[in-house]
Write a protein that holds these residues in place. Structure first.
Motif, PDB file in Angstrom:
ATOM      1  N   TYR A 110      -8.735  15.953   1.318  1.00  0.00           N
ATOM      2  CA  TYR A 110     -10.076  15.376   1.507  1.00  0.00           C
ATOM      3  C   TYR A 110     -10.982  15.751   0.332  1.00  0.00           C
ATOM      4  N   ARG A 111     -10.776  16.951  -0.208  1.00  0.00           N
ATOM      5  CA  ARG A 111     -11.548  17.363  -1.377  1.00  0.00           C
ATOM      6  C   ARG A 111     -11.196  16.462  -2.572  1.00  0.00           C
ATOM      7  N   GLY A 112      -9.910  16.243  -2.777  1.00  0.00           N
ATOM      8  CA  GLY A 112      -9.463  15.390  -3.888  1.00  0.00           C
ATOM      9  C   GLY A 112      -9.943  13.953  -3.710  1.00  0.00           C
ATOM     10  N   ARG A 113      -9.881  13.474  -2.475  1.00  0.00           N
ATOM     11  CA  ARG A 113     -10.349  12.107  -2.215  1.00  0.00           C
ATOM     12  C   ARG A 113     -11.842  11.989  -2.520  1.00  0.00           C
ATOM     13  N   GLY A 114     -12.578  13.043  -2.195  1.00  0.00           N
ATOM     14  CA  GLY A 114     -14.009  13.066  -2.500  1.00  0.00           C
ATOM     15  C   GLY A 114     -14.231  12.970  -4.004  1.00  0.00           C
ATOM     16  N   LEU A 115     -13.432  13.711  -4.767  1.00  0.00           N
ATOM     17  CA  LEU A 115     -13.576  13.685  -6.231  1.00  0.00           C
ATOM     18  C   LEU A 115     -13.223  12.307  -6.794  1.00  0.00           C
ATOM     19  N   LEU A 116     -12.329  11.616  -6.098  1.00  0.00           N
ATOM     20  CA  LEU A 116     -11.918  10.284  -6.557  1.00  0.00           C
ATOM     21  C   LEU A 116     -12.855   9.184  -6.053  1.00  0.00           C
ATOM     22  N   GLY A 117     -13.769   9.566  -5.176  1.00  0.00           N
ATOM     23  CA  GLY A 117     -14.693   8.581  -4.618  1.00  0.00           C
ATOM     24  C   GLY A 117     -14.026   7.689  -3.585  1.00  0.00           C
ATOM     25  N   THR A 118     -12.948   8.175  -2.984  1.00  0.00           N
ATOM     26  CA  THR A 118     -12.245   7.380  -1.965  1.00  0.00           C
ATOM     27  C   THR A 118     -13.054   7.378  -0.671  1.00  0.00           C
ATOM     28  N   ASP A 119     -13.082   6.250  -0.018  1.00  0.00           N
ATOM     29  CA  ASP A 119     -13.764   6.144   1.271  1.00  0.00           C
ATOM     30  C   ASP A 119     -13.045   7.071   2.262  1.00  0.00           C
ATOM     31  N   GLN A 120     -13.739   8.122   2.680  1.00  0.00           N
ATOM     32  CA  GLN A 120     -13.085   9.138   3.525  1.00  0.00           C
ATOM     33  C   GLN A 120     -12.770   8.616   4.931  1.00  0.00           C
ATOM     34  N   SER A 121     -13.423   7.506   5.290  1.00  0.00           N
ATOM     35  CA  SER A 121     -13.141   6.978   6.634  1.00  0.00           C
ATOM     36  C   SER A 121     -11.831   6.161   6.625  1.00  0.00           C
ATOM     37  N   LYS A 122     -11.358   5.839   5.427  1.00  0.00           N
ATOM     38  CA  LYS A 122     -10.104   5.065   5.316  1.00  0.00           C
ATOM     39  C   LYS A 122      -8.941   5.942   5.779  1.00  0.00           C
ATOM     40  N   GLU A 123      -8.221   5.444   6.758  1.00  0.00           N
ATOM     41  CA  GLU A 123      -7.127   6.251   7.314  1.00  0.00           C
ATOM     42  C   GLU A 123      -5.988   6.432   6.326  1.00  0.00           C
ATOM     43  N   VAL A 124      -5.344   7.571   6.415  1.00  0.00           N
ATOM     44  CA  VAL A 124      -4.171   7.815   5.574  1.00  0.00           C
ATOM     45  C   VAL A 124      -2.990   7.939   6.520  1.00  0.00           C
ATOM     46  N   PHE A 125      -2.008   7.113   6.303  1.00  0.00           N
ATOM     47  CA  PHE A 125      -0.825   7.260   7.149  1.00  0.00           C
ATOM     48  C   PHE A 125       0.408   6.908   6.344  1.00  0.00           C
ATOM     49  N   HIS A 126       1.179   7.903   6.072  1.00  0.00           N
ATOM     50  CA  HIS A 126       2.392   7.695   5.291  1.00  0.00           C
ATOM     51  C   HIS A 126       3.569   8.257   6.072  1.00  0.00           C
ATOM     52  N   GLU A 127       4.123   7.431   6.907  1.00  0.00           N
ATOM     53  CA  GLU A 127       5.277   7.869   7.683  1.00  0.00           C
ATOM     54  C   GLU A 127       6.436   8.171   6.720  1.00  0.00           C
ATOM     55  N   VAL A 128       7.174   9.218   7.002  1.00  0.00           N
ATOM     56  CA  VAL A 128       8.285   9.560   6.105  1.00  0.00           C
ATOM     57  C   VAL A 128       9.515   8.732   6.452  1.00  0.00           C
ATOM     58  N   ASP A 129      10.036   8.072   5.422  1.00  0.00           N
ATOM     59  CA  ASP A 129      11.307   7.387   5.588  1.00  0.00           C
ATOM     60  C   ASP A 129      12.370   8.369   5.074  1.00  0.00           C
ATOM     61  N   TYR A 130      13.110   8.968   5.982  1.00  0.00           N
ATOM     62  CA  TYR A 130      14.040  10.037   5.599  1.00  0.00           C
ATOM     63  C   TYR A 130      15.177   9.557   4.705  1.00  0.00           C
ATOM     64  N   GLN A 131      15.392   8.240   4.685  1.00  0.00           N
ATOM     65  CA  GLN A 131      16.439   7.710   3.803  1.00  0.00           C
ATOM     66  C   GLN A 131      16.043   7.834   2.325  1.00  0.00           C
ATOM     67  N   LYS A 132      14.733   7.976   2.095  1.00  0.00           N
ATOM     68  CA  LYS A 132      14.269   8.024   0.706  1.00  0.00           C
ATOM     69  C   LYS A 132      14.118   9.450   0.179  1.00  0.00           C
ATOM     70  N   ILE A 133      14.288  10.426   1.033  1.00  0.00           N
ATOM     71  CA  ILE A 133      14.139  11.820   0.607  1.00  0.00           C
ATOM     72  C   ILE A 133      15.099  12.108  -0.549  1.00  0.00           C
ATOM     73  N   GLY A 134      14.566  12.708  -1.597  1.00  0.00           N
ATOM     74  CA  GLY A 134      15.387  13.075  -2.759  1.00  0.00           C
ATOM     75  C   GLY A 134      15.411  11.995  -3.834  1.00  0.00           C
ATOM     76  N   GLN A 135      14.964  10.780  -3.469  1.00  0.00           N
ATOM     77  CA  GLN A 135      14.978   9.691  -4.457  1.00  0.00           C
ATOM     78  C   GLN A 135      13.764   9.782  -5.378  1.00  0.00           C
ATOM     79  N   SER A 136      13.825   9.069  -6.487  1.00  0.00           N
ATOM     80  CA  SER A 136      12.677   9.010  -7.391  1.00  0.00           C
ATOM     81  C   SER A 136      11.649   8.035  -6.821  1.00  0.00           C
ATOM     82  N   SER A 137      10.460   8.536  -6.539  1.00  0.00           N
ATOM     83  CA  SER A 137       9.428   7.627  -6.021  1.00  0.00           C
ATOM     84  C   SER A 137       8.961   6.701  -7.146  1.00  0.00           C
ATOM     85  N   TRP A 138       9.087   7.139  -8.385  1.00  0.00           N
ATOM     86  CA  TRP A 138       8.721   6.279  -9.518  1.00  0.00           C
ATOM     87  C   TRP A 138       9.595   5.028  -9.519  1.00  0.00           C
TER      88      TRP A 138
END
Ligand code: SF4
Length: 163
Positions: A110-138
């Motif tokens: 939340y501190r970082g989002r504040g520094l970025l000017g992100t709307d803090q009311s915007k929900e964050v939801f990143h469900e983990v897809d376990y099949q992708k663990i260990g892969q390059s997100s790039w």
């Protein structure tokens, strides 16, 4: 590296700029990845990603990076691996319930989002897809971009009037 992790959140704006530039660069190189083959590129790219992001963010290689939504604070460092916000146990000083020596990754987010000017009311939801663990997100970002492009081209071709 806890101190570097905190440094990255303190400098969320600069980090985000670098991150976005890198992401665009990887997308521009899409033909190269295709030529090499994603499978062949996976190991070396994941190794580089692990080295760089491990140092700066304590990245745990979940393969589906959430940093741009979490103020550059990696949610995978939460001992409960919560990807949608803090649990109810955050200490009064903003530290983690399970690891009192560490600040809650979500308080940091939340501190970082504040520094970025992100709307803090915007929900964050990143469900983990376990099949992708260990892969390059790039590389996963590049693959997603490629799939979106292909889908858009397909849609465009089906909408075109037949001569
Ligand atoms: S969200 Fe995932 S890919 Fe991004 S820094 Fe954290 S573990 Fe690494």
């Amino acid at each position: 590296m806890y101190l570097l992790r905190r440094f990255s959140v303190n400098h969320a704006r600069g980090m985000m700029r670098i991150y976005n530039t890198l992401e665009k660069g990887l997308i521009v190189l899409q033909p190269l990845w295709q030529k090499i083959g994603y499978e062949r590129a996976e190991k070396p790219v994941a190794l580089i990603e692990k080295g760089v992001k491990g140092l700066l963010f304590d990245c745990q290689m979940c393969g589906q990076c959430a940093l741009s939504d979490t103020g550059m604070s990696c949610p995978m460092n939460c001992p409960k691996q919560l990807r949608n916000g803090p649990c109810g146990g955050v200490r009064e000083n903003g530290h983690c319930e399970v690891k009192p020596e560490m600040r809650c990754v979500w308080v940091e987010a939340y501190r970082g989002r504040g520094l970025l000017g992100t709307d803090q009311s915007k929900e964050v939801f990143h469900e983990v897809d376990y099949q992708k663990i260990g892969q390059s997100s790039w590389l996963n970002v590049v693959k997603k971009h490629q799939a979106e492009q292909a889908a858009a081209a397909e849609e465009k071709s089906t909408k075109q009037p037949k001569a």
